[in-house]
Write an enzyme that holds these catalytic residues in place. Structure first.
Site: not given
Lengths: 783, 206
Positions: A86, A170-171, A339, A376-377
């Protein structure tokens, strides 16, 4: 084959003559002409990767106003030059043919191009209908400034707290887990611990695909000869599993019992770290009442290896092995999760339980020993958790419920006293349910795609086309398709930005290229709407002195007209907002340095505190004497943000609780969902990259080989996956890149033409409000 | 100083002319073929090459190395040797370009991506000087992984494969322009956050 023969006589003469001519002309030219042979006008700039929470450093090649190459940055400690697929294709992700380039407003059912001025007006008018019923749904991919402006606009100016980010999905469990255990959010360890550990344990985490650069940081070490034991606990075999020394497959949700069982053994054997426990830890029951160690021991009595083995499906020998690892005082253990633990109807508790294990065994705060929650982000930490773009929060670890926190925030923002609403807003699932029910007038969505990523879409996005959605994005998505106003955004290096990664590292980048067409920064979009509200006379946009609440001032204190694009685009508004936000960060000891310090660094881990010699110094490990400047000398470990102010972390007695929906006769399979390496979340960007799209073109359903045999399913057969909420037909793969446990199917959610979230469950953790995407009951039928 | 420098250079050129015929100097065709075959599998210069074949199903970290641990020739195809066997999560960077047959294709919406072109070839200080390395070196420390004549598309077939200390003679030309960017250079910003009256002091931005 001799290459010499390829040299023709003519080539030879030409080359010889060239050399002779150059030699005769100027000695300086006879030096290898490196620069001249490099492409003209190529420049390289630093930035953090735009995708996951790892926060890799990249160097971006720009030529002729276009992005032409992306390399891993060898100078960045996070990734040391390595990236994942990615990351390498970050550049291509900006150049899809269908980039959004014009603002559009829905008229007569169709999205038609309008001017920016008209679009801003439509949004402002909608907000003014009832500012208290207008929400903002943001993202862990928001830059720090984007989240900060959204917070100031909504919480400081519009009088409600209806702002939440996709990071809720997500978090959120990680956040509440840390706050309940340590009194303050975000990991204490850092990636360096991966270089020091001798044991890695992943709890329901496929880091080979989701945090590949960190996975490689471990696996490369091992390939170079370091002895590291890797234990993978999961419900599905993944690419990470193939690297594991021990794979322990458990029945979904029984992670809670497994961790309690390891604690049980540590206590029973007497092999827990007695000194650590007596000095730095206290015990509490889930009723929030203090517990003695004896009471905690009694609580654990339910979790004998024999009982837990039966419940979880993990062998007694494996449960013993886990206890051996945590009993051995010499071992350096890193626990990793993401997750699998967070998207869990008891996500907060599982986070607590992992901390219990590390606190009890003293595997905390030492190089190579840490419980590390992966994010995650790219800025779930920097923006959502630190700026606090959550329904209940205010910047810098503050909460709306606290009068003191509200006052501090109002003072920083110069809001009128009482401007901030003490009542928490709607968290994500609630926000969309209220929207479906018509109790919110509108939602402005930025940098995320809820019409694909929310759980139980049929219910949460019900009536969506009848509701008012503003969507800022860079490509058409499932969400822009139902939007009333679509705003074309600039992204990543098309704007200035700051992200904060998993290990508390704040990283800055500058704008390098122009966004296509009329696409503009999300920060500008918010400022423009705020100013329009001000111009229309909305009192909330005035501060206590009657001035514009979101005024941007230059270094001399002079206000600039940042709501005008030609002014905004020539000014570094990001720097102003970052430096303004900075003042919020000191309270909870999450100190960040001034903007310019990050310009000159590859990111720094907070707390970043200025030394006596004037140097800004980062912190690798929080709460650890000698590393964290807020730990007092002689304390060794000091949990200085503990709620009881006793400098101790809390071991919580968290019992096993069954999941809300389990397979039964009607719906006999578990459904698990997740991501794949090639695609970022809903595939909006990575789906525009030719190489990634070819590599991973469409969604599928993984079925366990024995289940496939029984149902006579082969690769490519189509099955209908049916839950109580919805269904989806997908092709089967039996031995794909993952193999779910018997009785489970797995579906990735990146494919916008195959929305598995029509099938998933929206039940969530009662503490963090984070939904569980990893388990619900389905039946499967061959089509 | 200048003239003596020139003299010695002239001497080098003379020597070069004497020995030129015996040194491998690649023709334009070989270089072009090499560049196009490299470009074919890379989205842009410095990108990791894609996997030109289908990768089937369940993998272990040794699956790729079954073929790519050494150069193997099979049914007319030649497997590349990995220059970095310690990085064994191969598909972290290298992505397949042919999905398995069971997996439905999906429409690619098109892209105007135009990545940095491959760099053509190394530079010689003079005719007999060893050429410089024209590409990024990170993770490609094992030069002979590519530079062997079984890979007919590479200009690479070194005539002296036993001399394995490649960088003794082949240098990295300002390679650093491709690998190591001095941070100050990498963080330029053109706008300053100061109003015109007082722009002399406190000018913002770098």
């Amino acid at each position: 084959m001799s290459i010499c023969t390829e040299l023709t006589r003519r080539d030879f003469i030409v080359q010889s003559a060239a050399v002779a001519a150059v030699a005769a002309l100027s000695p300086s030219l006879t030096k290898p002409a490196y620069a001249e042979d490099l492409p003209d006008g190529l420049a390289w700039h630093k930035a953090p990767c735009r995708f996951c929470g790892t926060g890799c450093g990249v160097i971006v090649g720009i030529k002729g106003g276009r992005l032409v190459a992306v390399q891993g940055d060898p100078q960045n400690e996070v990734n040391k030059g390595l990236l994942c697929a990615k990351g390498y294709y970050l550049g291509a992700a900006l150049y899809g043919r269908d980039r959004l380039t014009k603002p559009m407003v829905r008229k007569g059912g169709q999205l038609v191009p309008v001017t920016w001025d008209q679009a801003i007006d439509v949004i402002a008018d909608k907000i003014l209908e009832d500012p208290l019923k207008f929400g903002i749904y943001g993202s862990g991919q928001w830059t720090v400034a984007e989240g900060y402006v959204a917070m100031k606009l909504l919480k400081g100016g519009m009088g409600s707290n209806h702002i939440d980010p996709n990071a809720r999905l997500c978090m959120a469990s990680a956040v509440v887990g840390m706050i309940t255990t340590f009194g303050v959010d975000e990991p204490s360890g850092c990636y360096d611990d991966l270089d020091e550990c001798d044991t890695v344990i992943t709890w329901g985490n496929n880091w080979a695909e989701m945090h590949p650069v960190l996975f490689s940081r471990f696996i490369d070490r091992r390939n170079r000869g370091h002895k590291i034991t890797y234990i993978d606990l999961g419900t599905r075999k993944t690419r990470s599993t193939v690297a594991a020394d021990h794979y322990m497959e458990f029945v979904p949700q029984t992670d809670m019992a497994i961790i309690n069982c390891v604690c049980y053994q540590l206590v029973k054997r007497g092999s827990y770290d007695k000194k650590f426990v007596s000095k730095f830890v206290r015990f509490k029951g889930s009723d929030k009442k203090d517990m003695t160690f004896d009471q905690y021991t009694k609580f654990l009595a339910d979790y004998t290896p024999e009982k837990v083995s039966e419940l979880s499906g993990i062998s007694v020998a494996h449960l013993h092995l886990l206890a051996d690892v945590f009993s051995d005082a010499r071992r350096k253990v890193v626990s990793l999760w993401c997750m699998g633990v967070n998207q869990h109807t008891r996500g907060t508790w599982v986070n607590n339980l992992i901390y219990n294990l590390h606190l009890l065994s003293g595997k905390f705060g030492k190089p190579g020993s840490t419980p590390f929650s992966l994010t995650g982000q790219p800025s779930a930490c920097g923006t959502c958790r630190e700026v606090g773009t959550l329904a209940h929060a205010l910047p810098g670890g503050r909460v709306v419920k606290s009068a003191e926190h509200r006052k501090e925030t109002e003072d920083f923002w110069k809001c009128k006293p009482g401007a901030i609403n003490p009542k928490p807003g709607f968290h994500t699932v609630k926000m969309f349910k209220e929207m479906a029910a018509g109790n919110l007038n509108g939602i402005w969505v930025q940098v995320t795609n809820p019409a694909q990523s929310l759980p139980n879409l049929n219910e949460l996005m019900a009536n969506a086309s009848k509701r008012f959605f503003v969507v800022s994005d860079i490509y058409p998505t499932a969400t822009t398709r139902i939007a009333d106003v679509v705003l074309p955004s600039s992204t990543w290096v098309e704007k200035n930005g700051v992200f904060g990664n998993s290990e508390r590292r704040t990283q800055q980048w500058f704008k390098m290229i122009d966004a296509p067409g009329q696409a503009r920064d999300d920060v500008w979009q918010m400022l423009a709407v705020a100013r329009r509200l001000y111009d229309k006379g909305f009192a909330g946009m005035k501060d206590r002195n009657g001035e514009f609440l979101l005024a941007i001032r230059d270094d001399n204190g002079k206000e600039i007209e940042a709501w005008k694009w030609d002014v905004f685009s020539k000014f570094n508004v990001d720097k102003v907002l970052f430096n303004e936000y900075r003042q919020f960060t000191v309270k909870k000891h999450k100190d960040i340095a001034p903007y310019d310090v990050y310009v000159e660094s590859h990111g720094m881990r907070w707390p970043v505190v200025k030394d006596e010699d004037g140097v800004w110094r980062e912190t690798k490990r929080r709460f650890v004497e000698g590393e964290d400047p807020y730990v007092k000398p002689g304390k060794e470990i000091q949990f200085y943000m503990s709620k009881a102010k006793d400098d101790k972390a809390i071991i919580w007695a968290r019992p096993y609780v069954a999941p809300p929906e389990v397979p039964d006769n009607d719906y006999p399979f578990w459904l698990n969902t997740g991501r794949v390496l090639e695609h970022w979340h809903t595939g909006t960007m990575t789906g525009r990259v030719r190489e990634l799209k070819h590599a991973m073109p469409s969604a599928y359903v993984e079925v366990h080989p024995e289940d496939a045999d029984q149902m006579q399913l082969e690769d490519g057969d189509r099955i209908n996956i049916i839950s109580r909420r919805g269904s989806l037909i997908l092709p089967v793969v039996v031995r794909g890149r993952g193999i779910p446990q018997k009785g489970m199917v797995f579906v990735p959610f990146f494919d916008e033409t195959k929305l598995i979230n029509r099938v998933t469950l929206d039940a969530y953790c009662p503490m963090s409000k984070e939904p569980d995407y990893k388990k619900c009951a389905v039946r499967i039928e061959k089509v | 100083m200048r003239s003596s420098h020139r003299k010695s250079l002239n001497r080098i050129v003379l020597v070069a002319l004497l020995f030129a015929g015996t040194y491998p100097v690649f023709g334009k065709e070989v270089a072009a073929k090499s560049v196009s075959s490299r470009a074919e599998r890379r989205s842009f210069y410095t990108a990791p090459p894609v996997i030109p074949h289908v990768v089937h199903g369940w993998q272990t970290d040794k699956t790729c190395l079954t073929c790519h641990d050494q150069i193997r020739q099979w049914r007319g195809a030649t497997s590349m040797l990995t220059p970095h066997p310690e990085f064994s999560n191969c598909q972290q960077c290298h992505v397949q370009q042919a999905a398995p047959t069971w997996q439905p294709k999906s429409k690619f919406l098109g892209s105007s991506w135009n990545g940095l072109a491959e760099q053509e070839k190394g530079i010689r200080a003079n005719l007999v000087a060893p050429p410089t390395i024209p590409h990024r070196y990170l993770m490609r420390e094992n030069c002979v992984a590519c530079h062997l004549d079984v890979h007919s598309n590479f200009p690479a077939s070194v005539e002296h494969p036993k001399r394995s200390n490649c960088q003794q003679c082949h240098m990295m030309p300002k390679a650093n322009k491709f690998i190591l960017v001095p941070l100050k250079k990498a963080t330029k910003q053109t706008v300053a956050n100061a109003s015109s009256e007082n722009s002399g002091k406190n000018s913002g931005g770098k």
